[in-house]
Scaffold this motif. Structure first.
Motif, PDB file in Angstrom:
ATOM      1  N   SER A  32      -6.882 -10.287  -0.861  1.00  0.00           N
ATOM      2  CA  SER A  32      -6.702  -9.968  -1.431  1.00  0.00           C
ATOM      3  C   SER A  32      -6.822  -8.149  -1.589  1.00  0.00           C
ATOM      4  N   LEU A  33      -7.324  -7.835  -1.280  1.00  0.00           N
ATOM      5  CA  LEU A  33      -7.477  -6.340  -1.148  1.00  0.00           C
ATOM      6  C   LEU A  33      -6.224  -5.856  -0.419  1.00  0.00           C
ATOM      7  N   VAL A  34      -5.704  -6.090   0.655  1.00  0.00           N
ATOM      8  CA  VAL A  34      -4.567  -5.912   0.955  1.00  0.00           C
ATOM      9  C   VAL A  34      -3.196  -6.203   0.481  1.00  0.00           C
ATOM     10  N   LYS A  35      -3.628  -7.449  -0.689  1.00  0.00           N
ATOM     11  CA  LYS A  35      -1.857  -7.417  -1.781  1.00  0.00           C
ATOM     12  C   LYS A  35      -2.236  -6.566  -2.545  1.00  0.00           C
ATOM     13  N   ALA A  36      -3.777  -5.983  -2.946  1.00  0.00           N
ATOM     14  CA  ALA A  36      -3.068  -4.936  -3.859  1.00  0.00           C
ATOM     15  C   ALA A  36      -2.337  -3.632  -3.526  1.00  0.00           C
ATOM     16  N   VAL A  37      -3.386  -3.661  -2.144  1.00  0.00           N
ATOM     17  CA  VAL A  37      -3.280  -2.026  -1.917  1.00  0.00           C
ATOM     18  C   VAL A  37      -1.565  -2.068  -1.571  1.00  0.00           C
ATOM     19  N   LEU A  38      -0.819  -2.374  -1.154  1.00  0.00           N
ATOM     20  CA  LEU A  38      -0.207  -3.225  -0.336  1.00  0.00           C
ATOM     21  C   LEU A  38       1.137  -3.129  -2.036  1.00  0.00           C
ATOM     22  N   ALA A  39       0.310  -3.723  -2.976  1.00  0.00           N
ATOM     23  CA  ALA A  39       1.263  -3.756  -4.695  1.00  0.00           C
ATOM     24  C   ALA A  39       1.475  -2.186  -5.304  1.00  0.00           C
ATOM     25  N   TRP A  40       1.071  -1.055  -4.380  1.00  0.00           N
ATOM     26  CA  TRP A  40       0.896  -0.045  -5.633  1.00  0.00           C
ATOM     27  C   TRP A  40       2.808   0.592  -4.266  1.00  0.00           C
ATOM     28  N   SER A  41       3.056   1.255  -5.512  1.00  0.00           N
ATOM     29  CA  SER A  41       4.537   1.704  -5.427  1.00  0.00           C
ATOM     30  C   SER A  41       4.145   3.301  -5.863  1.00  0.00           C
ATOM     31  N   GLY A  42       5.061   4.055  -4.522  1.00  0.00           N
ATOM     32  CA  GLY A  42       4.996   5.104  -5.332  1.00  0.00           C
ATOM     33  C   GLY A  42       3.520   6.268  -4.455  1.00  0.00           C
ATOM     34  N   GLN A  86      -2.136   2.176   3.025  1.00  0.00           N
ATOM     35  CA  GLN A  86      -1.209   1.095   3.095  1.00  0.00           C
ATOM     36  C   GLN A  86      -1.264   0.915   4.797  1.00  0.00           C
ATOM     37  N   HIS A  87      -0.869   1.545   5.711  1.00  0.00           N
ATOM     38  CA  HIS A  87      -0.739   1.240   7.013  1.00  0.00           C
ATOM     39  C   HIS A  87      -2.160   0.657   7.357  1.00  0.00           C
ATOM     40  N   LEU A  88      -3.790   0.454   7.077  1.00  0.00           N
ATOM     41  CA  LEU A  88      -4.560   0.360   7.644  1.00  0.00           C
ATOM     42  C   LEU A  88      -4.720  -1.555   7.087  1.00  0.00           C
ATOM     43  N   ALA A  89      -4.096  -1.710   5.627  1.00  0.00           N
ATOM     44  CA  ALA A  89      -3.866  -3.028   4.585  1.00  0.00           C
ATOM     45  C   ALA A  89      -2.808  -3.405   6.365  1.00  0.00           C
ATOM     46  N   ARG A  90      -1.088  -3.290   5.758  1.00  0.00           N
ATOM     47  CA  ARG A  90      -0.225  -3.822   7.014  1.00  0.00           C
ATOM     48  C   ARG A  90      -1.160  -4.243   8.573  1.00  0.00           C
ATOM     49  N   LEU A  91      -2.057  -3.052   9.167  1.00  0.00           N
ATOM     50  CA  LEU A  91      -2.791  -3.831  10.417  1.00  0.00           C
ATOM     51  C   LEU A  91      -4.196  -5.211  10.071  1.00  0.00           C
ATOM     52  N   VAL A  92      -4.837  -5.204   8.913  1.00  0.00           N
ATOM     53  CA  VAL A  92      -5.647  -5.826   8.474  1.00  0.00           C
ATOM     54  C   VAL A  92      -4.501  -7.133   8.131  1.00  0.00           C
ATOM     55  N   ARG A  93      -3.562  -7.547   7.561  1.00  0.00           N
ATOM     56  CA  ARG A  93      -2.316  -8.422   7.569  1.00  0.00           C
ATOM     57  C   ARG A  93      -2.233  -8.758   8.942  1.00  0.00           C
ATOM     58  N   ALA A  94      -1.648  -8.028   9.945  1.00  0.00           N
ATOM     59  CA  ALA A  94      -0.610  -8.333  11.019  1.00  0.00           C
ATOM     60  C   ALA A  94      -1.799  -8.638  11.928  1.00  0.00           C
ATOM     61  N   LEU A  95      -3.512  -8.438  11.801  1.00  0.00           N
ATOM     62  CA  LEU A  95      -4.291  -8.833  12.774  1.00  0.00           C
ATOM     63  C   LEU A  95      -4.140 -10.529  12.562  1.00  0.00           C
ATOM     64  N   TYR A  96      -4.251 -10.445  10.897  1.00  0.00           N
ATOM     65  CA  TYR A  96      -4.564 -11.969  10.812  1.00  0.00           C
ATOM     66  C   TYR A  96      -3.260 -13.281  10.827  1.00  0.00           C
ATOM     67  N   GLU A  97      -2.493 -12.231  10.944  1.00  0.00           N
ATOM     68  CA  GLU A  97      -1.339 -13.050  11.523  1.00  0.00           C
ATOM     69  C   GLU A  97      -1.138 -13.808  12.484  1.00  0.00           C
ATOM     70  N   HIS A  98      -1.631 -12.510  13.557  1.00  0.00           N
ATOM     71  CA  HIS A  98      -1.442 -13.039  15.105  1.00  0.00           C
ATOM     72  C   HIS A  98      -3.056 -13.878  15.361  1.00  0.00           C
ATOM     73  N   LEU A  99      -3.967 -13.827  14.563  1.00  0.00           N
ATOM     74  CA  LEU A  99      -5.662 -15.103  14.550  1.00  0.00           C
ATOM     75  C   LEU A  99      -4.789 -15.990  14.544  1.00  0.00           C
ATOM     76  N   ASP A 100      -4.078 -16.065  13.058  1.00  0.00           N
ATOM     77  CA  ASP A 100      -3.784 -17.406  12.958  1.00  0.00           C
ATOM     78  C   ASP A 100      -2.417 -18.483  14.162  1.00  0.00           C
ATOM     79  N   HIS A 101      -2.259 -17.322  14.798  1.00  0.00           N
ATOM     80  CA  HIS A 101      -0.942 -17.667  16.198  1.00  0.00           C
ATOM     81  C   HIS A 101      -1.587 -17.997  17.116  1.00  0.00           C
ATOM     82  N   LEU A 102      -3.089 -17.711  17.007  1.00  0.00           N
ATOM     83  CA  LEU A 102      -3.915 -17.708  18.237  1.00  0.00           C
ATOM     84  C   LEU A 102      -4.610 -19.015  17.883  1.00  0.00           C
TER      85      LEU A 102
END
Length: 169
Positions: free
Chosen positions: A62-72, A140-156
């Protein structure tokens, strides 16, 4: 106080205690019996403590989603708020990377999934080795990293579930 769990060892020890009036004069808040006077050090070379605790996924996503929703790039929050969010995301990214690393260790050495996982972990370590900055871009870079790690964890996890089905006769 010492607690041991398998090969993990946690030691709680008091800090050097200053007198309450001296601490107040130096600008520190003082509460007798609070955890401000102690520290906990954990020696866990095998990662047993990380394996025993499940990740609390939903609040961080939820935090990742909120952070990535920030624009500008303009500041929406105070710099200290960005710093706090960056620290939260950094700590959680390290925890997720630890879980990914444990699952990677169970993969065969010659598997493509293991090679990809090692690349992902190397990139995560490179990003997490830098000190987080109190900026929108860094958070936002950290939020993308957390999202990518979770996606990879799901693949594993999906690969683990499908592996026994393909090896059974």
């Amino acid at each position: 106080m010492v607690r041991a769990s398998g090969a993990a060892l946690c030691v709680r020890k008091p800090f050097r205690r200053a007198s309450a009036p001296a601490a107040r004069r130096s600008g520190h808040r003082v509460r007798e019996g609070s955890c401000a006077w102690t520290s906990t050090s954990c020696y866990d070379p095998n990662g047993l403590l990380e394996q025993a605790l499940p990740l609390d996924r939903e609040p961080y996503l939820s935090l990742v989603k909120a952070v990535l929703a920030w624009s500008g790039p303009e500041p929406v929050l105070q710099p200290r708020d960005y710093e706090q969010i960056a620290l939260q995301l950094t700590g959680h990214a390290r925890a997720v990377a630890g879980d990914v690393r444990c699952r990677c260790a169970t993969l065969p050495r010659d598997s493509e999934m293991r090679a990809l996982t090692e690349v992902v972990l190397g990139e995560a370590e490179r990003r997490l080795s830098a000190r987080p900055q109190a900026t929108v871009v860094c958070v936002q870079h950290l939020a993308r990293l957390v999202r990518a790690l979770y996606e990879h964890l799901d693949h594993l996890k999906a690969a683990e579930r499908s592996a026994p089905a393909t090896t059974a006769p």
